[in-house]
Write an enzyme that holds these catalytic residues in place. Structure first.
Site, PDB file in Angstrom:
ATOM      1  CB  CYS A 603      43.512  30.378  35.770  1.00  0.00           C
ATOM      2  SG  CYS A 603      42.909  28.760  36.334  1.00  0.00           S
ATOM      3  CG  HIS A 733      43.719  32.515  40.096  1.00  0.00           C
ATOM      4  ND1 HIS A 733      42.893  32.990  39.099  1.00  0.00           N
ATOM      5  CD2 HIS A 733      43.585  31.168  40.081  1.00  0.00           C
ATOM      6  CE1 HIS A 733      42.273  31.976  38.521  1.00  0.00           C
ATOM      7  NE2 HIS A 733      42.679  30.858  39.091  1.00  0.00           N
ATOM      8  CD  GLU A 735      43.139  36.521  39.262  1.00  0.00           C
ATOM      9  OE1 GLU A 735      42.294  35.633  39.051  1.00  0.00           O
ATOM     10  OE2 GLU A 735      44.360  36.352  39.055  1.00  0.00           O
TER      11      GLU A 735
END
Length: 762
Positions: A603, A733, A735
């Site tokens: 991002c 994302h 993560e």
């Protein structure tokens, strides 16, 4: 650091005098020490001016230096401005003079004692909200037998229609703890009725979730503030129960907003009746309100706000308890549980609790697989919304008439159950109404009426599209997806038993915790350091700290967020500026060229890699005139939703755990994620295997359809790599993934990026 804090309060409209003044009985505040954005404020202005985005904390005198040290490490401005005193007085000192010196006993009285007479207005039975359709036009169509028209009119109503374009403006996945995304199902079209999130823990794991919902109907409250408050409580409870919560654990907080009070006793009727209603509901259910906020200033000239008491219900549960609202399986039955009311339309509290408890038990036994709390608009709206998420259909039972579909259902529950589980309801003598059946064909059927789900969706999504658009382009043309397969994947020559990851943190970064957890789960050690910029010496020291951390790491990871607020020069400028520093540039170059290191940017971090040139060049070269870049989403706003991405190369070490050609689902949350590059660059990236991932639909089809290619990226490119694949940048994302996160989203979420990065060094 949190263990040093004894009390904490946020600044708001009351400023210093309230935020600090509420923290202890005795306080001496030095207004000259209060940090100011603007010069020239006098003592009164400093004391009462609104000052958002600040916190006041109380610490032991012996811990002040330690606390200030921790704050400095985090690049936070912190100043000791007040002292707790034994004498219970609030003293505000400015320029050596006490400008406020008041006894706490006086402050606790809230000023002068006041009394007033109240004339309570009785609601008009002729206008009874429970005995009429919530929407007049829907009622007219339903009574005339026009079920089709009534259903489509209902879905088009402002209080029913989709607000997806508004909801997507807000980050719903930060923290990797959102159990429910705002819209669920394979097509992300069934809106959720409650917030459910895992309890945040810095280390370790948890299965505890918090739940929050709200209840309020301004039309009901306008007819009867007393009933409005009661059913605000009931509706907030019903939404918790519909999502798998235990009603008996609920606590409430109320937000109240009423017209300005005068000496007229009738003006006090609304807040008096509403508070009585809320009190009656609390006593009836045996559940307390533990907080709230009120305002009595809702009048402008002769215009008054509706009498407003919003109930927020808060609960705790285990993530295994949670039930998502989208319809699951064709053939399942749809059942309605109605709450009992007395002759005055007040809920029979004991019966409601028995019902909600029985429903919770059925959910614990997995006999209920989806559920929705009804409101005044009735069952028809809920049936459609539940069907949208997985594009399933509903056939309504032949004996269910128009009034049952569209009548007031506040407090009622509509649930989906496997047919064989219906026997449990008879065994346990639970009153229910069979409403319909889930069908594979995406059609809403009621008697002779048939509405294609696509037509219903159009009615539901069109109303606010011009105000809060969900797409800026109509094109849906397919995009070529060229897979790149190679056996020549870069091999690390500097193996380590446990790699270290360095995560730099800048003002505005907000994904460092999620990123650190992802790498730690994968088996890496993680070092995070905050870039401090409050003084020139802070900046110099930060460069030294960053240089040392990079020198000891095998991986550098640029996390997501909004570095320096992404203003005024666009995204990731702070990242890019800092790493253009000669010392940091050299440290990164050594990491990549001398130690076979890896770099990852997600991002805002991807934007940093682009600006630095680490992708697509693999070196810190900056950008050239024709370089690929990331710019504003075509819809020209922030977008937060789950996206599907297709893996189209196996060249990168980061993608060795992913399946080439497979589609994965991850949250996206950005305003500048549109990948733009000349055709020559795009062809070169594909030819060299540097296009890592492309936006796709759940089936892996790549196109310019903005529903899936959410930012309008050229060639639907979501992520790219350096020429050798060791630097990866992507927008979604990866993560923000964990056990029980985004439970109402369908598809594989784990690209195994972090595990692949760690395994590269082993």
């Amino acid at each position: 650091m949190s263990r040093l804090i004894k009390k904490c309060n946020d600044f708001g409209a009351g400023g210093v005098s309230v935020a600090i003044g509420e923290l202890a009985d005795g306080l001496r505040v030095d207004l000259d020490k209060v940090p100011k954005k603007y010069a020239g404020l006098d003592g009164t202005e400093l004391a009462i001016s609104e000052s958002q985005e600040r916190m006041a904390v109380v610490v032991d005198p012996g811990d002040v230096d330690a606390f200030l040290g921790y704050a400095a490490e985090e690049n936070l401005e912190a100043v000791a401005v007040a002292t707790v005193t034994e004498e219970p007085r609030l003293v505000l000192n400015w320029r050596g003079k006490d400008i406020v010196n008041l006894k706490r006993a006086f402050l606790d009285t809230n000023g002068a004692h006041q009394e007033t007479e109240v004339k309570v207005e009785i609601p008009d039975e002729k206008e009874n909200y429970f005995k009429r359709y919530a929407l007049e036009k829907v009622g007219e169509q339903a009574e005339a037998g026009d079920i089709r028209g009534a259903w489509l009119t209902l879905l088009d109503d402002l209080n029913v229609c989709s607000q997806k374009g508004l909801v997507e403006m807000f980050d719903s996945s930060i923290g990797a703890a959102s159990v429910l995304m705002p819209y669920g199902g394979q097509y992300q079209l069934t809106e959720t009725q409650a917030m459910v999130a895992k309890l945040p823990v810095l280390k370790g794991r948890t299965d505890t979730v918090t739940m929050m919902s709200y209840g309020f109907d301004p039309y009901l409250s306008s007819w009867s503030p007393y009933h409005g408050a009661i059913y605000a409580v009931v509706e907030s409870m019903a939404k918790i129960v519909a999502n798998g919560g235990d009603y008996s654990k609920i606590r409430f907080t109320f937000q109240e907003y009423f017209r300005r009070m005068t000496e007229d006793p009738a003006r006090w009727s609304q807040p008096f009746a509403a508070l009585l209603g809320a009190y009656d509901a609390q006593i009836g259910f045996g559940l307390p309100s533990i907080g709230g906020k009120d305002s009595m200033s809702g009048t402008f000239n002769d215009i008054d706000v509706p009498p407003t008491l919003v109930s927020f219900a808060v609960d705790i549960a285990k993530y295994g308890d949670i039930v998502t609202p989208e319809l699951k399986t064709p053939g399942n039955k749809l059942v309605r549980f109605a709450i009992e009311k007395d002759d005055f339309d007040i809920p029979m509290y004991e019966a409601v609790m028995d019902l909600y408890d029985a429903v919770h038990q059925l959910m614990q036994e997995k006999a209920i697989v989806s559920a929705y709390a009804l409101d005044a608009k009735g069952a028809a709206a809920a049936l459609a919304k539940m069907a949208f998420g997985n594009r399933l259909g509903v056939t309504v039972e032949a004996d269910v008439d128009a009034r049952e579909l569209f009548c007031n259902g506040l407090g009622d529950l509509l649930v989906e159950m496997p047919e064989e589980k219906l026997a449990l309801l008879k065994e346990r003598e639970i009153a229910y109404r069979l409403v319909g059946t889930v069908t594979a064909e995406p059609v809403l059927r009621a008697g002779q009426t048939q509405i294609a789900l696509e037509e219903a969706l159009n009615a539901w999504t069109t109303r606010l599209e011009k105000v809060f658009p969900t797409r800026a382009a109509a094109g849906k043309e397919p995009v070529e997806s060229r897979e790149y397969r190679t056996e020549q994947v870069y091999v690390c020559r500097h193996k380590v038993a446990r790699p270290t990851v360095f995560i730099p943190v800048f003002p505005g970064t907000n994904c460092e915790y999620d990123s650190a957890k992802a790498f730690e789960r994968a088996g890496a050690d993680v070092v995070t350091r905050v870039f401090r910029n409050q003084s020139a010496s802070d900046i110099r020291e930060s460069v030294e700290v960053f240089e040392q951390a990079i020198g000891q790491a095998q991986i550098i990871m640029f996390p997501g967020g909004f570095s320096a607020g992404d203003e005024p020069d666009g995204s990731a400028k702070f990242f890019a500026t800092a790493f253009q520093n000669a010392r940091l540039k050299e440290a990164v170059t050594k990491l990549l060229e001398e130690r076979d290191g890896l770099a990852l940017g997600i991002c805002n971090g991807f934007q940093a890699l682009i600006k630095l040139g680490l992708v697509p060049y693999g070196q810190i070269l900056g950008q050239k005139e024709d370089s690929p870049t990331l710019t504003f989403n075509t819809i020209n706003r922030h977008i937060s939703k789950m996206v599907y991405t297709r893996v189209v190369t196996n060249k990168s070490p980061w993608l060795q755990g992913a399946e080439l050609g497979a589609t994965y689902c991850n949250p996206a949350s950005h305003g500048e994620g549109r990948f733009v590059a000349p055709r020559e660059w795009i062809d070169r990236l594909f030819a060299n295997g540097q296009v890592a991932t492309q936006y796709a639909d759940p089936q892996g089809n790549v196109s310019m359809d903005e529903e899936y290619n959410i930012n309008g990226s050229y060639a639907a490119i979501e992520g790219i790599t350096s020429p050798d694949g060791r630097v990866l940048g992507k927008m979604a994302h990866s993560e923000r993934r964990d056990t029980a996160v985004a439970m109402n989203i369908y598809g594989e979420q784990d690209l195994k990026i972090f595990e692949s990065g760690v395994r590269y060094f082993l």
